[in-house]
Design a protein around this motif. Structure first.
Motif, short mmCIF file in Angstrom:
data_model
loop_
_atom_site.label_atom_id
_atom_site.label_comp_id
_atom_site.label_asym_id
_atom_site.label_seq_id
_atom_site.Cartn_x
_atom_site.Cartn_y
_atom_site.Cartn_z
N ILE A 162 0.84 -1.20 0.00
CA ILE A 162 0.00 0.00 0.00
C ILE A 162 0.87 1.25 0.00
CG2 ILE A 162 -1.67 1.35 1.34
CD1 ILE A 162 -2.79 -1.35 2.37
N CYS A 163 1.89 1.27 0.85
CA CYS A 163 2.79 2.43 0.91
C CYS A 163 3.53 2.63 -0.41
CB CYS A 163 3.78 2.28 2.06
SG CYS A 163 3.07 2.50 3.70
N LEU A 164 3.93 1.52 -1.04
CA LEU A 164 4.61 1.61 -2.33
C LEU A 164 3.69 2.22 -3.38
CD1 LEU A 164 7.07 1.03 -4.11
CD2 LEU A 164 6.19 -1.30 -4.43
N THR A 165 2.42 1.83 -3.36
CA THR A 165 1.45 2.39 -4.29
C THR A 165 1.29 3.90 -4.07
OG1 THR A 165 0.24 0.30 -4.41
CG2 THR A 165 -0.95 2.29 -5.09
N GLU A 166 1.17 4.30 -2.82
CA GLU A 166 1.04 5.73 -2.51
C GLU A 166 2.30 6.50 -2.90
OE1 GLU A 166 -2.00 5.27 1.33
OE2 GLU A 166 0.10 5.82 1.65
N PHE A 167 3.46 5.91 -2.60
CA PHE A 167 4.71 6.59 -2.91
C PHE A 167 4.92 6.68 -4.41
CE2 PHE A 167 9.43 6.70 -3.22
CZ PHE A 167 9.62 7.94 -2.61
N SER A 168 4.54 5.65 -5.15
CA SER A 168 4.68 5.68 -6.61
C SER A 168 3.86 6.82 -7.21
CB SER A 168 4.24 4.34 -7.22
OG SER A 168 5.09 3.29 -6.80
N ARG A 169 2.67 7.07 -6.63
CA ARG A 169 1.87 8.20 -7.09
C ARG A 169 2.57 9.53 -6.77
NH1 ARG A 169 -2.93 5.14 -5.39
NH2 ARG A 169 -2.89 6.26 -3.40
N LEU A 170 3.21 9.60 -5.61
CA LEU A 170 3.89 10.83 -5.23
C LEU A 170 5.00 11.19 -6.22
CD1 LEU A 170 4.42 10.80 -1.33
CD2 LEU A 170 2.76 12.10 -2.65
N ILE A 171 5.77 10.18 -6.61
CA ILE A 171 6.91 10.46 -7.49
C ILE A 171 6.58 10.21 -8.96
CG2 ILE A 171 8.57 9.98 -5.66
CD1 ILE A 171 9.11 7.26 -6.92
N ASN A 172 5.29 9.99 -9.24
CA ASN A 172 4.80 9.81 -10.61
C ASN A 172 5.52 8.67 -11.32
OD1 ASN A 172 3.08 10.50 -12.76
ND2 ASN A 172 4.63 11.83 -13.69
N LEU A 173 5.62 7.55 -10.63
CA LEU A 173 6.28 6.36 -11.18
C LEU A 173 5.20 5.41 -11.68
CD1 LEU A 173 8.90 4.86 -11.72
CD2 LEU A 173 8.81 3.97 -9.38
N VAL A 196 15.18 4.79 -5.13
CA VAL A 196 14.57 5.32 -3.91
C VAL A 196 13.40 4.46 -3.46
CG1 VAL A 196 12.90 6.96 -4.88
CG2 VAL A 196 14.01 7.49 -2.74
N THR A 197 12.65 3.86 -4.40
CA THR A 197 11.56 2.97 -3.97
C THR A 197 12.12 1.69 -3.36
OG1 THR A 197 11.40 2.03 -6.21
CG2 THR A 197 9.88 3.82 -5.66
N ALA A 198 13.26 1.23 -3.87
CA ALA A 198 13.84 -0.01 -3.36
C ALA A 198 14.53 0.17 -2.02
CB ALA A 198 14.83 -0.59 -4.38
N PHE A 199 15.32 1.26 -1.88
CA PHE A 199 16.19 1.37 -0.72
C PHE A 199 15.76 2.45 0.28
CE2 PHE A 199 18.86 -0.38 -4.15
CZ PHE A 199 19.11 -1.61 -3.57
N TYR A 200 14.72 3.20 -0.04
CA TYR A 200 14.12 4.09 0.97
C TYR A 200 12.86 3.44 1.52
CZ TYR A 200 10.68 7.68 2.32
OH TYR A 200 9.67 8.38 2.94
N LEU A 201 12.07 2.82 0.66
CA LEU A 201 10.78 2.32 1.09
C LEU A 201 10.77 0.79 1.28
CD1 LEU A 201 7.37 3.69 0.17
CD2 LEU A 201 7.68 1.23 0.08
#
Length: 273
Positions: free
Chosen positions: A38-49, A116-121
């Motif tokens: 869920i957090c990855l989905t939200e973060f992907s939207r934040l960084i437009n990935l 950043v998605t791999a090693f921050y989140l």
């Protein structure tokens, strides 16, 4: 009043799910994985990935280190894999801290987004698993203790800052955070470390006190970094899954950033004790 009740209810459900899952290793693994997705989905939207690669990376890293943490963590190669993940994660997080102070924007927001998605989140959720399996056995109270420190720190920082805050901590990123709030959160987290040490039968008071300081400092950094990501994205919240709170990432940003440093301390403690 209605908004406060909504916020309290969604927060209570989140806490109940987390605590309830800690009675079973399988449930802990599953819930942390769902939270991570869920957090990855939200973060992907934040960084437009807009891709599926980050989900595949998450699955490979999470499942791989889940296997290591439960079945193979004493193996030399597995231990080296954990060390490498820890070093890279700490390095990426330190870069994010640097960018918090030195850059108007976070460069990783626009480039190297899979890093950043791999090693921050993603790695944050891996280290939650590793902490819950401290010293090669299921020790859920270790992970719960970290969450309690985060909850106490965040709640105390909010209450102290709201009532006594004068000096802004980082006004360009989070105008409501104050130095007094940060110190209040740190103080009460340190107080709570005594009770965690007394009632969890995990680590001694000195170790939990050090962990309280780590959680307060790096948890605050995590909150500020996520706020900067949201500011760059031009949004107030990372999502809407928790009414009254925003997104799940808004609730987990502090612990996600702090857990690699918690795990680093636990590894050091293991070698010096």
């Amino acid at each position: 009043m209605k908004e406060l009740a909504t916020r309290a209810l969604s927060g209570a459900i989140y806490v109940a799910l987390l605590i309830g899952s800690l009675y079973s290793q399988a449930a802990t693994v599953a819930l942390i994985g769902v939270f991570g997705f869920i957090c990855l989905t939200e973060f992907s939207r934040l960084i437009n990935l807009k891709s599926i690669a980050q989900y595949l990376i998450f699955a490979v890293i999470y499942i791989g280190f889940w296997y290591i943490s439960i079945y193979n963590s004493t193996n030399l190669i597995a231990n080296e894999a954990i060390k490498i993940l820890l070093i890279i994660t700490i390095f990426v997080n330190l870069i994010l801290i640097k960018d918090l102070f030195t850059s108007k924007k976070i460069p990783l927001f626009e480039s190297k987004r899979h890093i950043v998605t791999a090693f921050y989140l993603t790695s944050g959720f891996v280290f939650m698993l590793l902490i819950a399996n401290y010293q090669n056995k299921f020790t859920p109270l270790m992970l719960l203790g970290g969450f309690v420190l985060i909850w106490v720190n965040d709640s105390a920082a909010y209450l102290v800052g709201k009532n006594f805050g004068k000096q802004k901590l980082f006004p360009s990123i989070s105008p409501k955070k104050t130095v007094e709030g940060f110190l209040g959160g740190l103080f009460f987290a340190c107080i709570s470390s005594y009770f965690i040490a007394s009632y969890t039968n995990t680590l001694g008071f000195t170790s939990w006190l050090i962990l309280a300081i780590i959680v307060s400092v790096f948890g605050t950094f995590g909150d500020l970094i996520e706020s900067k990501f949201k500011r760059q994205a031009g949004v107030k919240d990372s999502g809407v899954i928790m009414p009254g709170h925003g997104g799940l990432l808004d609730r987990l940003d502090s612990i996600i950033f702090a857990v690699p440093f918690i795990y680093l301390f636990l590894r050091i403690l293991k070698y010096v004790s």
